[in-house]
Write a protein that holds these residues in place. Sequence first.
Motif, PDB file in Angstrom:
ATOM      1  N   ALA A  43       0.767  -1.301  -0.053  1.00  0.00           N
ATOM      2  CA  ALA A  43       0.179   0.036   0.192  1.00  0.00           C
ATOM      3  C   ALA A  43       0.908   1.286   0.104  1.00  0.00           C
ATOM      4  CB  ALA A  43      -0.943  -0.027   1.184  1.00  0.00           C
ATOM      5  N   VAL A  44       2.057   1.275  -0.423  1.00  0.00           N
ATOM      6  CA  VAL A  44       2.832   2.482  -0.581  1.00  0.00           C
ATOM      7  C   VAL A  44       3.421   2.450  -2.052  1.00  0.00           C
ATOM      8  CG1 VAL A  44       3.749   2.341   1.600  1.00  0.00           C
ATOM      9  CG2 VAL A  44       4.758   0.994  -0.082  1.00  0.00           C
ATOM     10  N   CYS A  45       3.895   3.693  -2.408  1.00  0.00           N
ATOM     11  CA  CYS A  45       4.162   4.054  -3.889  1.00  0.00           C
ATOM     12  C   CYS A  45       5.785   3.714  -3.654  1.00  0.00           C
ATOM     13  CB  CYS A  45       4.263   5.705  -4.240  1.00  0.00           C
ATOM     14  SG  CYS A  45       5.020   6.629  -2.961  1.00  0.00           S
ATOM     15  N   GLN A  46       6.109   3.700  -5.035  1.00  0.00           N
ATOM     16  CA  GLN A  46       7.585   3.435  -5.322  1.00  0.00           C
ATOM     17  C   GLN A  46       8.546   3.908  -4.430  1.00  0.00           C
ATOM     18  OE1 GLN A  46       8.655   0.726  -7.184  1.00  0.00           O
ATOM     19  NE2 GLN A  46      10.667   1.069  -6.800  1.00  0.00           N
ATOM     20  N   HIS A  47       8.349   5.404  -4.486  1.00  0.00           N
ATOM     21  CA  HIS A  47       9.264   6.009  -3.850  1.00  0.00           C
ATOM     22  C   HIS A  47       9.603   5.738  -1.997  1.00  0.00           C
ATOM     23  CE1 HIS A  47      11.966   9.379  -2.271  1.00  0.00           C
ATOM     24  NE2 HIS A  47      11.028   9.513  -1.245  1.00  0.00           N
ATOM     25  N   LYS A  69      -2.792   6.917  15.004  1.00  0.00           N
ATOM     26  CA  LYS A  69      -3.813   7.481  14.512  1.00  0.00           C
ATOM     27  C   LYS A  69      -4.050   7.614  12.915  1.00  0.00           C
ATOM     28  CE  LYS A  69      -6.474   9.862  17.103  1.00  0.00           C
ATOM     29  NZ  LYS A  69      -6.880  11.284  17.917  1.00  0.00           N
ATOM     30  N   CYS A  70      -4.973   7.144  12.263  1.00  0.00           N
ATOM     31  CA  CYS A  70      -4.794   7.493  10.833  1.00  0.00           C
ATOM     32  C   CYS A  70      -5.396   8.795  10.671  1.00  0.00           C
ATOM     33  CB  CYS A  70      -5.811   6.319  10.170  1.00  0.00           C
ATOM     34  SG  CYS A  70      -6.419   6.580   8.398  1.00  0.00           S
ATOM     35  N   VAL A  71      -4.805   9.551   9.625  1.00  0.00           N
ATOM     36  CA  VAL A  71      -5.168  10.975   9.566  1.00  0.00           C
ATOM     37  C   VAL A  71      -6.599  11.109   8.820  1.00  0.00           C
ATOM     38  CG1 VAL A  71      -2.773  11.634   9.436  1.00  0.00           C
ATOM     39  CG2 VAL A  71      -3.954  11.107   7.231  1.00  0.00           C
ATOM     40  N   LYS A  72      -7.123   9.805   8.114  1.00  0.00           N
ATOM     41  CA  LYS A  72      -8.235   9.937   7.211  1.00  0.00           C
ATOM     42  C   LYS A  72      -9.561   9.549   8.158  1.00  0.00           C
ATOM     43  CE  LYS A  72      -6.304  11.225   3.364  1.00  0.00           C
ATOM     44  NZ  LYS A  72      -6.636  12.361   2.878  1.00  0.00           N
ATOM     45  N   CYS A  73      -9.234   8.418   8.652  1.00  0.00           N
ATOM     46  CA  CYS A  73     -10.694   7.842   9.621  1.00  0.00           C
ATOM     47  C   CYS A  73     -10.455   8.153  11.129  1.00  0.00           C
ATOM     48  CB  CYS A  73     -10.722   6.307   9.486  1.00  0.00           C
ATOM     49  SG  CYS A  73      -9.214   5.233   9.946  1.00  0.00           S
ATOM     50  N   PRO A  88      -7.093  -0.257   5.092  1.00  0.00           N
ATOM     51  CA  PRO A  88      -8.330   0.055   4.397  1.00  0.00           C
ATOM     52  C   PRO A  88      -8.655   1.490   3.903  1.00  0.00           C
ATOM     53  CG  PRO A  88      -8.487  -0.790   6.844  1.00  0.00           C
ATOM     54  CD  PRO A  88      -7.068  -0.543   6.639  1.00  0.00           C
ATOM     55  N   CYS A  89      -8.275   2.445   4.770  1.00  0.00           N
ATOM     56  CA  CYS A  89      -8.388   3.954   3.989  1.00  0.00           C
ATOM     57  C   CYS A  89      -7.547   3.984   2.885  1.00  0.00           C
ATOM     58  CB  CYS A  89      -7.982   5.015   5.111  1.00  0.00           C
ATOM     59  SG  CYS A  89      -9.445   4.900   6.399  1.00  0.00           S
ATOM     60  N   ALA A  90      -6.350   3.601   2.813  1.00  0.00           N
ATOM     61  CA  ALA A  90      -5.497   3.885   1.555  1.00  0.00           C
ATOM     62  C   ALA A  90      -6.063   2.842   0.428  1.00  0.00           C
ATOM     63  CB  ALA A  90      -4.007   3.123   2.063  1.00  0.00           C
ATOM     64  N   SER A  91      -6.317   1.739   0.650  1.00  0.00           N
ATOM     65  CA  SER A  91      -6.953   1.022  -0.670  1.00  0.00           C
ATOM     66  C   SER A  91      -8.198   1.733  -1.148  1.00  0.00           C
ATOM     67  CB  SER A  91      -7.185  -0.263  -0.123  1.00  0.00           C
ATOM     68  OG  SER A  91      -8.197  -0.485   0.752  1.00  0.00           O
ATOM     69  N   LYS A  92      -9.124   2.147  -0.250  1.00  0.00           N
ATOM     70  CA  LYS A  92     -10.527   2.760  -0.458  1.00  0.00           C
ATOM     71  C   LYS A  92     -10.103   4.080  -1.289  1.00  0.00           C
ATOM     72  CE  LYS A  92     -12.941   4.636   2.632  1.00  0.00           C
ATOM     73  NZ  LYS A  92     -13.842   4.966   3.573  1.00  0.00           N
ATOM     74  N   LEU A  93      -9.133   5.069  -1.053  1.00  0.00           N
ATOM     75  CA  LEU A  93      -8.781   5.989  -1.690  1.00  0.00           C
ATOM     76  C   LEU A  93      -8.001   6.078  -2.664  1.00  0.00           C
ATOM     77  CD1 LEU A  93      -8.965   8.361   1.627  1.00  0.00           C
ATOM     78  CD2 LEU A  93     -10.526   8.189  -0.154  1.00  0.00           C
ATOM     79  N   CYS A  99       3.359   8.552   2.396  1.00  0.00           N
ATOM     80  CA  CYS A  99       3.103   9.746   2.107  1.00  0.00           C
ATOM     81  C   CYS A  99       1.775  10.540   1.909  1.00  0.00           C
ATOM     82  CB  CYS A  99       3.917  10.094   0.927  1.00  0.00           C
ATOM     83  SG  CYS A  99       3.306   9.400  -0.608  1.00  0.00           S
ATOM     84  N   GLY A 100       0.775   9.541   1.571  1.00  0.00           N
ATOM     85  CA  GLY A 100      -0.693  10.214   1.299  1.00  0.00           C
ATOM     86  C   GLY A 100      -0.849  10.785  -0.056  1.00  0.00           C
ATOM     87  N   LYS A 101       0.109  10.676  -0.983  1.00  0.00           N
ATOM     88  CA  LYS A 101      -0.222  11.162  -2.456  1.00  0.00           C
ATOM     89  C   LYS A 101      -0.688   9.941  -3.050  1.00  0.00           C
ATOM     90  CE  LYS A 101       4.118  13.920  -2.089  1.00  0.00           C
ATOM     91  NZ  LYS A 101       5.478  14.153  -2.563  1.00  0.00           N
ATOM     92  N   LYS A 102      -1.406  10.705  -4.234  1.00  0.00           N
ATOM     93  CA  LYS A 102      -2.201   9.805  -5.030  1.00  0.00           C
ATOM     94  C   LYS A 102      -1.024   9.406  -6.109  1.00  0.00           C
ATOM     95  CE  LYS A 102      -6.558   9.368  -7.167  1.00  0.00           C
ATOM     96  NZ  LYS A 102      -7.222   8.477  -6.144  1.00  0.00           N
TER      97      LYS A 102
END
Length: 156
Positions: A43-47, A69-73, A88-93, A99-102
């Motif tokens: 659930a992470v990007c390449q970098h 604590k998750c910053v989304k939920c 779960p939040c990372a896969s849903k979004l 890093c929280g980037k798309k």
Amino acid sequence: MSSQRGNVSRTRPQRHQNETVFKNNKFDTSSLTKKLNTKVHEAVCQHCKEVLEWRVKYKKFKALTQPKKCVKCLQKTVKDAYHIICKPCASKLEICAKCGKKEEIVVPIEKGLGSVTKEEGKKDVDELDFEGEDDDDYDEEEDSDHDNEDGKHKAK
């Protein structure tokens, strides 16, 4: 001198060069090091994946002791070190959990089945007991031994 202002060119090579590559399990053969070496960063990007692998490779990775604590939920569901978003939040979004980037997710959660130690029936780093949870291995006999106020143990 390399610390001189404006002196950006160096005339000699690096003085002390490594002859052998660093091995993070050369002297430390603990189970935690083995689990970290086999952990799949999902659930992470390449970098972010490269950053986490570097931390594990050079023994800079520090595992979490309690969930964050998750910053989304806003729930305490983040069990991976250096992550800010739960799985779960990372896969849903469809965003990186670190890093929280798309960005493009390299190892999705569905494909990342965990480490080799999971197949052997051992706990993965994600499943480590956190402080504050109830332990099933608590021995009631130890509790009864410490009930004496004078500090002496009961004779059996």
